[in-house]
Design a protein around this motif. Sequence first.
Motif, PDB file in Angstrom:
ATOM      1  N   GLN A   6      -6.669  10.566 -13.396  1.00  9.97           N
ATOM      2  CA  GLN A   6      -5.766  11.104 -12.399  1.00  9.97           C
ATOM      3  C   GLN A   6      -6.492  11.275 -11.077  1.00  9.97           C
ATOM      4  OE1 GLN A   6      -3.754  14.551 -13.884  1.00  9.97           O
ATOM      5  NE2 GLN A   6      -3.168  13.543 -15.773  1.00  9.97           N
ATOM      6  N   ALA A   7      -5.749  11.683 -10.067  1.00  7.12           N
ATOM      7  CA  ALA A   7      -6.278  11.774  -8.703  1.00  7.12           C
ATOM      8  C   ALA A   7      -7.527  12.643  -8.613  1.00  7.12           C
ATOM      9  CB  ALA A   7      -5.202  12.302  -7.760  1.00  7.12           C
ATOM     10  N   ASN A   8      -7.606  13.725  -9.385  1.00 10.05           N
ATOM     11  CA  ASN A   8      -8.775  14.590  -9.289  1.00 10.05           C
ATOM     12  C   ASN A   8      -9.999  13.994  -9.981  1.00 10.05           C
ATOM     13  OD1 ASN A   8      -7.822  14.879 -11.845  1.00 10.05           O
ATOM     14  ND2 ASN A   8      -7.755  17.099 -11.836  1.00 10.05           N
ATOM     15  N   ASP A   9      -9.837  12.928 -10.758  1.00  4.88           N
ATOM     16  CA  ASP A   9     -10.953  12.280 -11.450  1.00  4.88           C
ATOM     17  C   ASP A   9     -11.658  11.235 -10.581  1.00  4.88           C
ATOM     18  OD1 ASP A   9     -10.429  13.729 -13.747  1.00  4.88           O
ATOM     19  OD2 ASP A   9      -9.138  12.176 -14.579  1.00  4.88           O
ATOM     20  N   CYS A  10     -10.973  10.744  -9.590  1.00 11.73           N
ATOM     21  CA  CYS A  10     -11.501   9.622  -8.807  1.00 11.73           C
ATOM     22  C   CYS A  10     -11.114   9.821  -7.349  1.00 11.73           C
ATOM     23  CB  CYS A  10     -10.916   8.321  -9.348  1.00 11.73           C
ATOM     24  SG  CYS A  10     -11.651   6.853  -8.649  1.00 11.73           S
ATOM     25  N   SER A  11     -12.086   9.852  -6.467  1.00  5.02           N
ATOM     26  CA  SER A  11     -11.806  10.134  -5.058  1.00  5.02           C
ATOM     27  C   SER A  11     -11.293   8.923  -4.295  1.00  5.02           C
ATOM     28  CB  SER A  11     -13.068  10.675  -4.386  1.00  5.02           C
ATOM     29  OG  SER A  11     -14.091   9.694  -4.437  1.00  5.02           O
ATOM     30  N   GLU A  12     -11.436   7.734  -4.832  1.00  7.73           N
ATOM     31  CA  GLU A  12     -11.083   6.522  -4.113  1.00  7.73           C
ATOM     32  C   GLU A  12      -9.797   5.883  -4.625  1.00  7.73           C
ATOM     33  OE1 GLU A  12     -12.570   5.141  -1.406  1.00  7.73           O
ATOM     34  OE2 GLU A  12     -13.941   6.835  -1.308  1.00  7.73           O
ATOM     35  N   PHE A  13      -8.668   6.439  -4.277  1.00  8.85           N
ATOM     36  CA  PHE A  13      -7.374   5.839  -4.583  1.00  8.85           C
ATOM     37  C   PHE A  13      -6.963   5.071  -3.344  1.00  8.85           C
ATOM     38  CE2 PHE A  13      -7.549   8.603  -8.080  1.00  8.85           C
ATOM     39  CZ  PHE A  13      -6.563   8.252  -8.986  1.00  8.85           C
ATOM     40  N   LYS A  14      -7.243   3.758  -3.322  1.00  9.26           N
ATOM     41  CA  LYS A  14      -6.977   2.998  -2.113  1.00  9.26           C
ATOM     42  C   LYS A  14      -6.349   1.636  -2.355  1.00  9.26           C
ATOM     43  CE  LYS A  14     -11.742   1.412  -2.067  1.00  9.26           C
ATOM     44  NZ  LYS A  14     -12.992   1.371  -1.338  1.00  9.26           N
ATOM     45  N   LEU A  15      -6.147   1.239  -3.601  1.00  7.83           N
ATOM     46  CA  LEU A  15      -5.591  -0.081  -3.883  1.00  7.83           C
ATOM     47  C   LEU A  15      -4.068  -0.029  -3.968  1.00  7.83           C
ATOM     48  CD1 LEU A  15      -7.938  -1.433  -6.707  1.00  7.83           C
ATOM     49  CD2 LEU A  15      -8.118  -1.778  -4.249  1.00  7.83           C
ATOM     50  N   SER A  16      -3.429  -1.036  -3.386  1.00  4.71           N
ATOM     51  CA  SER A  16      -1.988  -1.178  -3.570  1.00  4.71           C
ATOM     52  C   SER A  16      -1.737  -1.640  -5.003  1.00  4.71           C
ATOM     53  CB  SER A  16      -1.436  -2.217  -2.590  1.00  4.71           C
ATOM     54  OG  SER A  16      -1.901  -3.516  -2.939  1.00  4.71           O
ATOM     55  N   THR A  17      -0.478  -1.635  -5.401  1.00  4.34           N
ATOM     56  CA  THR A  17      -0.148  -2.075  -6.758  1.00  4.34           C
ATOM     57  C   THR A  17      -0.527  -3.540  -6.953  1.00  4.34           C
ATOM     58  OG1 THR A  17       1.636  -0.457  -6.865  1.00  4.34           O
ATOM     59  CG2 THR A  17       1.701  -2.246  -8.464  1.00  4.34           C
ATOM     60  N   ALA A  18      -0.300  -4.370  -5.945  1.00  5.66           N
ATOM     61  CA  ALA A  18      -0.649  -5.794  -6.046  1.00  5.66           C
ATOM     62  C   ALA A  18      -2.158  -5.982  -6.194  1.00  5.66           C
ATOM     63  CB  ALA A  18      -0.132  -6.545  -4.830  1.00  5.66           C
ATOM     64  N   GLU A  19      -2.949  -5.219  -5.441  1.00  4.03           N
ATOM     65  CA  GLU A  19      -4.409  -5.320  -5.526  1.00  4.03           C
ATOM     66  C   GLU A  19      -4.911  -4.820  -6.883  1.00  4.03           C
ATOM     67  OE1 GLU A  19      -5.536  -4.639  -0.822  1.00  4.03           O
ATOM     68  OE2 GLU A  19      -5.106  -2.914  -2.100  1.00  4.03           O
ATOM     69  N   PHE A  20      -4.328  -3.711  -7.359  1.00  6.43           N
ATOM     70  CA  PHE A  20      -4.697  -3.171  -8.666  1.00  6.43           C
ATOM     71  C   PHE A  20      -4.350  -4.165  -9.769  1.00  6.43           C
ATOM     72  CE2 PHE A  20      -3.727  -0.515 -12.439  1.00  6.43           C
ATOM     73  CZ  PHE A  20      -4.955   0.089 -12.609  1.00  6.43           C
ATOM     74  N   ALA A  21      -3.187  -4.807  -9.657  1.00  6.85           N
ATOM     75  CA  ALA A  21      -2.769  -5.805 -10.650  1.00  6.85           C
ATOM     76  C   ALA A  21      -3.749  -6.975 -10.679  1.00  6.85           C
ATOM     77  CB  ALA A  21      -1.363  -6.298 -10.338  1.00  6.85           C
ATOM     78  N   ALA A  22      -4.177  -7.430  -9.518  1.00  7.72           N
ATOM     79  CA  ALA A  22      -5.136  -8.541  -9.465  1.00  7.72           C
ATOM     80  C   ALA A  22      -6.450  -8.145 -10.141  1.00  7.72           C
ATOM     81  CB  ALA A  22      -5.377  -8.950  -8.018  1.00  7.72           C
ATOM     82  N   LEU A  23      -6.882  -6.916  -9.935  1.00  5.47           N
ATOM     83  CA  LEU A  23      -8.118  -6.432 -10.564  1.00  5.47           C
ATOM     84  C   LEU A  23      -7.975  -6.384 -12.088  1.00  5.47           C
ATOM     85  CD1 LEU A  23     -10.956  -5.239 -10.046  1.00  5.47           C
ATOM     86  CD2 LEU A  23      -9.867  -3.000  -9.933  1.00  5.47           C
ATOM     87  N   GLN A  24      -6.772  -6.120 -12.575  1.00 10.22           N
ATOM     88  CA  GLN A  24      -6.517  -6.040 -14.011  1.00 10.22           C
ATOM     89  C   GLN A  24      -6.149  -7.386 -14.627  1.00 10.22           C
ATOM     90  OE1 GLN A  24      -7.454  -3.139 -15.022  1.00 10.22           O
ATOM     91  NE2 GLN A  24      -7.414  -2.399 -12.924  1.00 10.22           N
ATOM     92  N   SER A  25      -6.045  -8.420 -13.802  1.00 11.73           N
ATOM     93  CA  SER A  25      -5.583  -9.749 -14.256  1.00 11.73           C
ATOM     94  C   SER A  25      -4.189  -9.637 -14.871  1.00 11.73           C
ATOM     95  CB  SER A  25      -6.559 -10.368 -15.255  1.00 11.73           C
ATOM     96  OG  SER A  25      -7.830 -10.532 -14.671  1.00 11.73           O
ATOM     97  N   ALA A  26      -3.339  -8.895 -14.188  1.00  9.11           N
ATOM     98  CA  ALA A  26      -1.963  -8.683 -14.639  1.00  9.11           C
ATOM     99  C   ALA A  26      -1.018  -8.947 -13.471  1.00  9.11           C
ATOM    100  CB  ALA A  26      -1.790  -7.253 -15.131  1.00  9.11           C
ATOM    101  N   LYS A  27       0.264  -9.053 -13.776  1.00  5.89           N
ATOM    102  CA  LYS A  27       1.260  -9.216 -12.728  1.00  5.89           C
ATOM    103  C   LYS A  27       1.634  -7.847 -12.164  1.00  5.89           C
ATOM    104  CE  LYS A  27       3.391 -13.379 -14.568  1.00  5.89           C
ATOM    105  NZ  LYS A  27       4.629 -13.979 -15.075  1.00  5.89           N
ATOM    106  N   ARG A  28       2.001  -7.836 -10.896  1.00  2.00           N
ATOM    107  CA  ARG A  28       2.419  -6.607 -10.232  1.00  2.00           C
ATOM    108  C   ARG A  28       3.592  -5.970 -10.982  1.00  2.00           C
ATOM    109  NH1 ARG A  28       6.393  -5.540  -6.886  1.00  2.00           N
ATOM    110  NH2 ARG A  28       6.891  -7.741  -6.690  1.00  2.00           N
ATOM    111  N   GLN A  29       4.510  -6.808 -11.447  1.00  3.25           N
ATOM    112  CA  GLN A  29       5.680  -6.307 -12.159  1.00  3.25           C
ATOM    113  C   GLN A  29       5.287  -5.603 -13.462  1.00  3.25           C
ATOM    114  OE1 GLN A  29       5.246  -9.357 -10.953  1.00  3.25           O
ATOM    115  NE2 GLN A  29       7.069 -10.098  -9.907  1.00  3.25           N
ATOM    116  N   THR A  30       4.247  -6.087 -14.101  1.00  2.89           N
ATOM    117  CA  THR A  30       3.768  -5.470 -15.343  1.00  2.89           C
ATOM    118  C   THR A  30       3.246  -4.063 -15.063  1.00  2.89           C
ATOM    119  OG1 THR A  30       3.170  -7.635 -16.217  1.00  2.89           O
ATOM    120  CG2 THR A  30       2.149  -5.719 -17.278  1.00  2.89           C
ATOM    121  N   ILE A  31       2.500  -3.911 -13.973  1.00  2.00           N
ATOM    122  CA  ILE A  31       1.977  -2.599 -13.590  1.00  2.00           C
ATOM    123  C   ILE A  31       3.141  -1.649 -13.314  1.00  2.00           C
ATOM    124  CG2 ILE A  31       0.536  -1.334 -11.958  1.00  2.00           C
ATOM    125  CD1 ILE A  31      -1.065  -3.342 -13.659  1.00  2.00           C
TER     126      ILE A  31
END
Length: 65
Positions: A6-31
């Motif tokens: 959650q937000a208090n566990d990690c100070s760097e919440f900066k990725l959009s859903t599309a960027e996060f999906a790319a990092l996970q090798s998943a589709k944005r819609q799946t996220i």
Amino acid sequence: MTRDIQANDCSEFKLSTAEFAALQSAKRQTIHKHHSQKGSYYGVRPQKLPSGKLLWPAIRVTLDA
């Protein structure tokens, strides 16, 4: 055992859903689907801005076997 990130566990919440999906090798819609159905993507909860935009941490999700 899984643990929600959650937000208090990690100070760097900066990725959009599309960027996060790319990092996970998943589709944005799946996220989006996981987040809307379960409130998280395999335990990772995004930070929600007042505008409704979701910001995700720059981490890679690994699943314990």
